[in-house]
Design an enzyme around this catalytic site. Structure first.
Site, PDB file in Angstrom:
ATOM      1  CD  GLU A 111     -29.149 -13.939 141.350  1.00  0.00           C
ATOM      2  OE1 GLU A 111     -30.287 -13.967 140.865  1.00  0.00           O
ATOM      3  OE2 GLU A 111     -28.774 -13.058 142.153  1.00  0.00           O
TER       4      GLU A 111
ATOM      5  CD  GLU B   7     -27.329  -8.519 134.293  1.00  0.00           C
ATOM      6  OE1 GLU B   7     -28.057  -9.326 134.875  1.00  0.00           O
ATOM      7  OE2 GLU B   7     -27.450  -8.249 133.075  1.00  0.00           O
TER       8      GLU B   7
ATOM      9  CG  ASP C 130     -22.415 -13.733 127.626  1.00  0.00           C
ATOM     10  OD1 ASP C 130     -22.785 -14.792 128.181  1.00  0.00           O
ATOM     11  OD2 ASP C 130     -22.887 -13.330 126.557  1.00  0.00           O
TER      12      ASP C 130
ATOM     13  CG  ASP D  53     -32.921 -13.071 129.795  1.00  0.00           C
ATOM     14  OD1 ASP D  53     -33.730 -12.522 130.556  1.00  0.00           O
ATOM     15  OD2 ASP D  53     -31.818 -12.593 129.503  1.00  0.00           O
TER      16      ASP D  53
ATOM     17  CG  ASP E  93     -42.933 -16.470 135.564  1.00  0.00           C
ATOM     18  OD1 ASP E  93     -41.767 -16.401 135.112  1.00  0.00           O
ATOM     19  OD2 ASP E  93     -43.876 -15.821 135.073  1.00  0.00           O
TER      20      ASP E  93
ATOM     21  CB  THR F 283     -35.553 -12.546 142.305  1.00  0.00           C
ATOM     22  OG1 THR F 283     -36.605 -12.789 141.380  1.00  0.00           O
ATOM     23  CG2 THR F 283     -34.951 -13.873 142.749  1.00  0.00           C
TER      24      THR F 283
ATOM     25  CE1 TYR G 105     -36.579  -8.929 135.681  1.00  0.00           C
ATOM     26  CE2 TYR G 105     -37.984 -10.278 134.297  1.00  0.00           C
ATOM     27  CZ  TYR G 105     -37.116  -9.218 134.443  1.00  0.00           C
ATOM     28  OH  TYR G 105     -36.789  -8.439 133.364  1.00  0.00           O
ATOM     29  CD  GLU G 106     -39.398 -15.836 144.183  1.00  0.00           C
ATOM     30  OE1 GLU G 106     -38.157 -15.716 144.061  1.00  0.00           O
ATOM     31  OE2 GLU G 106     -39.918 -16.623 144.993  1.00  0.00           O
TER      32      GLU G 106
HETATM   33  N1  SAM Z   1     -32.374 -12.723 138.497  1.00  0.00           N
HETATM   34  C1  SAM Z   1     -33.102 -11.450 138.412  1.00  0.00           C
HETATM   35  C2  SAM Z   1     -34.479 -11.605 138.994  1.00  0.00           C
HETATM   36  O1  SAM Z   1     -34.916 -12.760 139.211  1.00  0.00           O
HETATM   37  O2  SAM Z   1     -35.120 -10.593 139.262  1.00  0.00           O
HETATM   38  C3  SAM Z   1     -33.133 -10.944 136.963  1.00  0.00           C
HETATM   39  C4  SAM Z   1     -33.896 -11.764 135.978  1.00  0.00           C
HETATM   40  S1  SAM Z   1     -33.776 -11.127 134.301  1.00  0.00           S
HETATM   41  C5  SAM Z   1     -35.127 -11.823 133.492  1.00  0.00           C
HETATM   42  C6  SAM Z   1     -32.415 -12.090 133.644  1.00  0.00           C
HETATM   43  C7  SAM Z   1     -31.067 -11.396 133.798  1.00  0.00           C
HETATM   44  O3  SAM Z   1     -30.058 -12.297 133.362  1.00  0.00           O
HETATM   45  C8  SAM Z   1     -30.918 -10.149 132.938  1.00  0.00           C
HETATM   46  O4  SAM Z   1     -30.477  -9.063 133.740  1.00  0.00           O
HETATM   47  C9  SAM Z   1     -29.889 -10.532 131.872  1.00  0.00           C
HETATM   48  O5  SAM Z   1     -29.124  -9.431 131.436  1.00  0.00           O
HETATM   49  C10 SAM Z   1     -29.078 -11.582 132.613  1.00  0.00           C
HETATM   50  N2  SAM Z   1     -28.403 -12.556 131.727  1.00  0.00           N
HETATM   51  C11 SAM Z   1     -28.976 -13.267 130.744  1.00  0.00           C
HETATM   52  N3  SAM Z   1     -28.084 -14.052 130.127  1.00  0.00           N
HETATM   53  C12 SAM Z   1     -26.901 -13.843 130.764  1.00  0.00           C
HETATM   54  C13 SAM Z   1     -25.587 -14.344 130.578  1.00  0.00           C
HETATM   55  N4  SAM Z   1     -25.306 -15.222 129.591  1.00  0.00           N
HETATM   56  N5  SAM Z   1     -24.608 -13.917 131.399  1.00  0.00           N
HETATM   57  C14 SAM Z   1     -24.878 -13.000 132.374  1.00  0.00           C
HETATM   58  N6  SAM Z   1     -26.113 -12.467 132.584  1.00  0.00           N
HETATM   59  C15 SAM Z   1     -27.107 -12.874 131.793  1.00  0.00           C
END
Ligand code: SAM
Length: 222
Positions: A43, A68, A95, A117, A153, A192, A194-195
């Site tokens: 994930e 993450e 990353d 994001d 969403d 999740t 956020y979901e």
């Molecule tokens: N997947 C979770 C959920 O649905 O509840 C979290 C959603 S949150 C909006 C997006 C997550 O992706 C953040 O914690 C962000 O730090 C991580 N993220 C964004 N770009 C990333 C990248 N290039 N590599 C690793 N993590 C990343």
């Protein structure tokens, strides 16, 4: 999602037994790391880890890695991980732009992208986890039958992702713009963080499942 800076987060994370240090050194050797030859699912952007905690318990026959980029967020996932009895779930603080440095060609069976994001500015679209740049990275590490599952969403991000998939020659295996009311695709759905938040606000959840297009042997890459 970036939580308030937590003093010592990086140090705590480095000491955690469920965080893989120097993941580049495991490239091509994840089977040895897990001690079995079960399929590997990732994930990317796992946030606070609710999805993977549940998925790994439901699927002991699969190995899971959550990726993450922020320590402060990952620490929350690690708190949940400490409570789990399973042996098939680890995390990387990494990353995903550099994902090919951690996984060898065909090493990954499934990639989950949940509520990634949106990066609304056009000049940042390359950072979207469903951009053609990321799809090309996934294509390099996915096994021949490997798939990407994406939920959001955000309708604009969903439309963008469908366009990027088409542009990259990926095949859409399933798609819905109302997951929670789709009698087939909602089966076994794991919410999740956020979901839950966005569906409680009344937003519909979109989901697509896709895989790289199959090229005939010898056919040149565009
Ligand atoms: N997947 C979770 C959920 O649905 O509840 C979290 C959603 S949150 C909006 C997006 C997550 O992706 C953040 O914690 C962000 O730090 C991580 N993220 C964004 N770009 C990333 C990248 N290039 N590599 C690793 N993590 C990343």
């Amino acid at each position: 999602m970036r939580l308030r800076n937590i003093p010592g987060a990086e140090e705590d994370m480095q000491k955690n037994p469920f965080v893989v240090k120097a993941p580049e050194e495991k490239k091509g050797q994840w089977r040895e790391f897990f001690g079995n030859d079960r399929p590997l699912s990732l994930e990317i952007g796992c946030g606070k880890g609710r999805f993977l905690s549940e998925l790994s318990i439901r699927n002991p026959q699969v190995n899971f890695i959550g990726i993450e980029k922020f320590s402060s967020v990952l620490l929350r996932a690690l708190e949940k991980r400490a409570e789990l009895p399973c042996e098939n779930l680890y995390y990387l603080r990494f990353d995903a732009e550099g994902i090919e440095s951690c996984f060898a060609p065909s090493e990954v069976s499934r990639i989950y992208l949940n509520f990634s994001d949106p990066w609304p500015k056009a000049r940042h679209h390359k950072r979207r986890l469903t951009s053609r740049e990321f799809l090309s990275r996934y294509e390099k590490i996915l096994a021949p039958e490997g798939v990407v599952e994406f939920k959001t969403d955000n309708v604009k991000l969903f439309d963008f992702s469908l366009e990027e998939a088409e542009e990259s020659g990926w095949e859409i295996l399933a798609a819905t713009r109302d997951l929670h009311r789709d009698p087939v695709m909602r089966e076994g759905n794991i919410m999740t963080e956020y979901e839950e938040k966005f569906s409680l606000l009344g937003n519909r959840i979109c989901k697509l499942v896709m895989r790289p297009g199959r090229k005939l042997k010898g056919e040149p890459k565009e």
